[in-house]
Design a protein around this motif. Structure first.
Motif, PDB file in Angstrom:
ATOM      1  N   THR A 201      -5.335  -4.692  -3.797  1.00 40.24           N
ATOM      2  CA  THR A 201      -5.914  -3.937  -4.828  1.00 40.24           C
ATOM      3  C   THR A 201      -7.132  -4.498  -5.195  1.00 40.24           C
ATOM      4  N   LYS A 202      -8.214  -4.135  -4.415  1.00 42.00           N
ATOM      5  CA  LYS A 202      -9.681  -4.642  -4.572  1.00 42.00           C
ATOM      6  C   LYS A 202     -10.244  -3.418  -5.591  1.00 42.00           C
ATOM      7  N   SER A 203     -10.128  -2.092  -5.183  1.00 43.79           N
ATOM      8  CA  SER A 203     -10.873  -1.041  -6.009  1.00 43.79           C
ATOM      9  C   SER A 203     -10.245  -1.295  -7.747  1.00 43.79           C
ATOM     10  N   VAL A 204     -11.374  -0.520  -8.494  1.00 43.96           N
ATOM     11  CA  VAL A 204     -10.892  -0.399  -9.713  1.00 43.96           C
ATOM     12  C   VAL A 204     -10.580   0.973 -10.357  1.00 43.96           C
ATOM     13  N   ASP A 205     -10.556   1.685  -9.298  1.00 48.60           N
ATOM     14  CA  ASP A 205     -10.318   3.090  -9.502  1.00 48.60           C
ATOM     15  C   ASP A 205      -8.759   3.600  -9.601  1.00 48.60           C
ATOM     16  N   GLU A 206      -8.468   4.771  -9.612  1.00 47.20           N
ATOM     17  CA  GLU A 206      -6.972   5.136  -9.716  1.00 47.20           C
ATOM     18  C   GLU A 206      -6.180   4.713  -8.563  1.00 47.20           C
ATOM     19  N   ILE A 207      -6.711   4.374  -7.371  1.00 45.73           N
ATOM     20  CA  ILE A 207      -6.040   3.975  -6.134  1.00 45.73           C
ATOM     21  C   ILE A 207      -5.705   2.489  -6.398  1.00 45.73           C
ATOM     22  N   GLY A 208      -6.606   1.814  -7.025  1.00 47.30           N
ATOM     23  CA  GLY A 208      -6.574   0.285  -7.465  1.00 47.30           C
ATOM     24  C   GLY A 208      -5.487   0.307  -8.372  1.00 47.30           C
ATOM     25  N   ASP A 209      -5.275   1.085  -9.358  1.00 49.08           N
ATOM     26  CA  ASP A 209      -4.085   0.866 -10.304  1.00 49.08           C
ATOM     27  C   ASP A 209      -3.029   1.153  -9.662  1.00 49.08           C
ATOM     28  N   LEU A 210      -2.885   2.208  -8.869  1.00 52.18           N
ATOM     29  CA  LEU A 210      -1.532   2.684  -8.065  1.00 52.18           C
ATOM     30  C   LEU A 210      -1.192   1.408  -7.225  1.00 52.18           C
ATOM     31  N   GLY A 211      -2.004   0.736  -6.803  1.00 53.15           N
ATOM     32  CA  GLY A 211      -1.738  -0.440  -5.852  1.00 53.15           C
ATOM     33  C   GLY A 211      -1.063  -1.462  -6.779  1.00 53.15           C
ATOM     34  N   THR A 212      -1.783  -1.813  -7.841  1.00 50.60           N
ATOM     35  CA  THR A 212      -1.151  -2.586  -8.548  1.00 50.60           C
ATOM     36  C   THR A 212       0.300  -2.351  -9.296  1.00 50.60           C
ATOM     37  N   SER A 213       0.397  -0.996  -9.416  1.00 47.76           N
ATOM     38  CA  SER A 213       1.734  -0.450 -10.123  1.00 47.76           C
ATOM     39  C   SER A 213       2.795  -0.689  -8.916  1.00 47.76           C
ATOM     40  N   PHE A 214       2.568  -0.387  -7.712  1.00 50.62           N
ATOM     41  CA  PHE A 214       3.381  -0.218  -6.520  1.00 50.62           C
ATOM     42  C   PHE A 214       3.749  -1.810  -6.497  1.00 50.62           C
ATOM     43  N   ASN A 215       2.931  -2.701  -6.329  1.00 46.57           N
ATOM     44  CA  ASN A 215       3.221  -4.162  -6.082  1.00 46.57           C
ATOM     45  C   ASN A 215       4.226  -4.854  -7.292  1.00 46.57           C
ATOM     46  N   GLU A 216       3.899  -4.248  -8.346  1.00 43.97           N
ATOM     47  CA  GLU A 216       4.735  -4.783  -9.557  1.00 43.97           C
ATOM     48  C   GLU A 216       6.352  -4.126  -9.292  1.00 43.97           C
ATOM     49  N   MET A 217       6.461  -2.772  -8.951  1.00 41.79           N
ATOM     50  CA  MET A 217       7.589  -2.093  -8.560  1.00 41.79           C
ATOM     51  C   MET A 217       8.472  -2.904  -7.654  1.00 41.79           C
ATOM     52  N   VAL A 218       7.668  -3.302  -6.479  1.00 34.03           N
ATOM     53  CA  VAL A 218       8.170  -4.141  -5.333  1.00 34.03           C
ATOM     54  C   VAL A 218       8.906  -5.486  -5.579  1.00 34.03           C
ATOM     55  N   VAL A 219       7.957  -5.856  -6.679  1.00 31.88           N
ATOM     56  CA  VAL A 219       8.484  -7.488  -7.113  1.00 31.88           C
ATOM     57  C   VAL A 219       9.583  -7.118  -7.855  1.00 31.88           C
ATOM     58  N   ASN A 220       9.809  -6.063  -8.630  1.00 34.57           N
ATOM     59  CA  ASN A 220      11.143  -5.848  -9.546  1.00 34.57           C
ATOM     60  C   ASN A 220      12.516  -5.449  -8.760  1.00 34.57           C
ATOM     61  N   LEU A 221      11.948  -4.812  -7.572  1.00 32.74           N
ATOM     62  CA  LEU A 221      13.002  -4.464  -6.587  1.00 32.74           C
ATOM     63  C   LEU A 221      13.334  -5.773  -5.886  1.00 32.74           C
ATOM     64  N   ARG A 222      12.642  -6.479  -5.572  1.00 34.50           N
ATOM     65  CA  ARG A 222      13.013  -7.849  -4.941  1.00 34.50           C
ATOM     66  C   ARG A 222      14.043  -8.532  -5.780  1.00 34.50           C
ATOM     67  N   LEU A 223      13.530  -8.837  -6.958  1.00 37.73           N
ATOM     68  CA  LEU A 223      14.627  -9.492  -7.999  1.00 37.73           C
ATOM     69  C   LEU A 223      15.938  -8.981  -8.109  1.00 37.73           C
ATOM     70  N   LEU A 224      15.875  -7.562  -8.091  1.00 37.29           N
ATOM     71  CA  LEU A 224      17.368  -6.785  -8.131  1.00 37.29           C
ATOM     72  C   LEU A 224      17.998  -6.949  -6.853  1.00 37.29           C
ATOM     73  N   ALA A 225      17.302  -6.976  -5.566  1.00 37.35           N
ATOM     74  CA  ALA A 225      18.020  -7.086  -4.289  1.00 37.35           C
ATOM     75  C   ALA A 225      18.341  -8.567  -4.174  1.00 37.35           C
ATOM     76  N   GLN A 226      17.654  -9.625  -4.738  1.00 36.10           N
ATOM     77  CA  GLN A 226      17.962 -11.002  -4.646  1.00 36.10           C
ATOM     78  C   GLN A 226      19.373 -11.095  -5.300  1.00 36.10           C
ATOM     79  N   GLN A 227      19.346 -10.578  -6.641  1.00 36.31           N
ATOM     80  CA  GLN A 227      20.419 -10.741  -7.526  1.00 36.31           C
ATOM     81  C   GLN A 227      21.712 -10.335  -6.966  1.00 36.31           C
TER      82      GLN A 227
END
Length: 288
Positions: A201-227
């Motif tokens: 997520t290098k860009s600062v537009d809507e696609i950059g915001d989308l990438g940040t949200s996607f990464n946060e979602m994946v991190v949460n899914l990893r935590l749930l999968a690990q548990q």
């Protein structure tokens, strides 16, 4: 058109994330009545009510989102809402039973949930997911067409500036098509179970915001999968430290399973102690 494509992609990505969350919540709605039937613990009623409230909010938001909905999705959501209501009613009747394992009525209710309502619910959930993925492909094609249109316009009017046009086209392809393709590819791999995906997520537009949200979602899914993996290995002492109704319901389920296991262990110890006492009494009588 670039700004419009970004806006569409942002809305569709939010829609796709809501659909993913909806599918997870639907699975929980079917599982919780089964846990209650097995254990008879009233805590599952609280978990079910919390998950139901979150699911109803998510469903209403998806149904009202006319900017991205098509008829096929709207029909699937309508059927999902109707089936969810039936499951909710059957589960409420099941939760009202004081001794579910000893009540014949509970068997009929759980059969209705598992074999009459859950299969079509899964079918419409899959159709909804397929419709969203199809729209992602369409948006990707629109982005490619936008680049093609720009190329045609520039090349037709300014053929003498071919090198500059080529560089401009490559630049536009880099900032529009490639980020969209990377998010689409990563989303598909996450849907297939690969939680090692991340978006740069290098860009600062809507696609950059989308990438940040996607990464946060994946991190949460990893935590749930690990548990979930740790639960399968018998580790019931950890809880995921993330926000949201799904994480809270998941942690509640872990606590309830932990209490169930502890109760079983206590029962085993009591049986073992009683057996030991009985054997000692028999030996004393035999020796006397």
């Amino acid at each position: 058109r670039y700004s419009e494509s970004n806006k569409k992609f942002g809305l569709l990505s939010e829609h796709q994330q809501l659909v993913g969350k909806l599918r997870v919540e639907l699975a929980g709605i079917v599982l919780l009545p089964n846990y209650f039937l097995i254990t008879g613990k009233g805590e599952y009623l609280r978990n079910f009510n919390e998950l139901s409230q979150s699911l109803e909010t998510n469903l209403d938001h998806l149904i009202k989102n006319n900017m991205v909905l098509v008829q096929g999705e709207r029909d699937s959501l309508t059927q999902i809402k109707e089936l969810f209501t039936q499951i909710k009613n059957s589960a409420a009747e099941l939760f009202s039973l004081s001794n579910p394992m000893e009540n014949p009525k509970s068997i009929g209710l759980i059969k209705k949930i598992n074999f009459q309502l859950a299969p079509p619910l899964a079918e419409y959930s899959n159709k909804l997911d397929e419709a969203v993925n199809q729209k992602v492909k369409v948006l990707q094609k629109e982005g490619e067409d936008t680049i093609a249109s720009i190329w045609k316009l520039l090349f037709g009017g300014f053929g003498l500036f071919y090198p500059a046009i080529l560089l401009l086209t490559l630049y536009l392809s880099h900032i529009i098509v490639r980020p969209i393709n990377s998010v689409i590819t990563a989303s598909k791999r996450v849907a297939e179970g690969d939680l090692g995906q991340t978006i740069s997520t290098k860009s600062v537009d809507e696609i950059g915001d989308l990438g940040t949200s996607f990464n946060e979602m994946v991190v949460n899914l990893r935590l749930l999968a690990q548990q979930a993996k740790e639960i399968a290995q018998g580790v019931l002492t950890k809880e995921v430290d993330i926000k949201g109704e799904l994480a809270e319901s998941f942690n509640g389920m872990v606590r309830n399973i932990r209490q169930l296991v502890e109760g079983v262990q206590r029962t085993i110890l009591m049986i073992r102690s009683a057996t030991s006492q009985i054997l000692s009494a028999i030996e004393e009588q035999a020796s006397g």
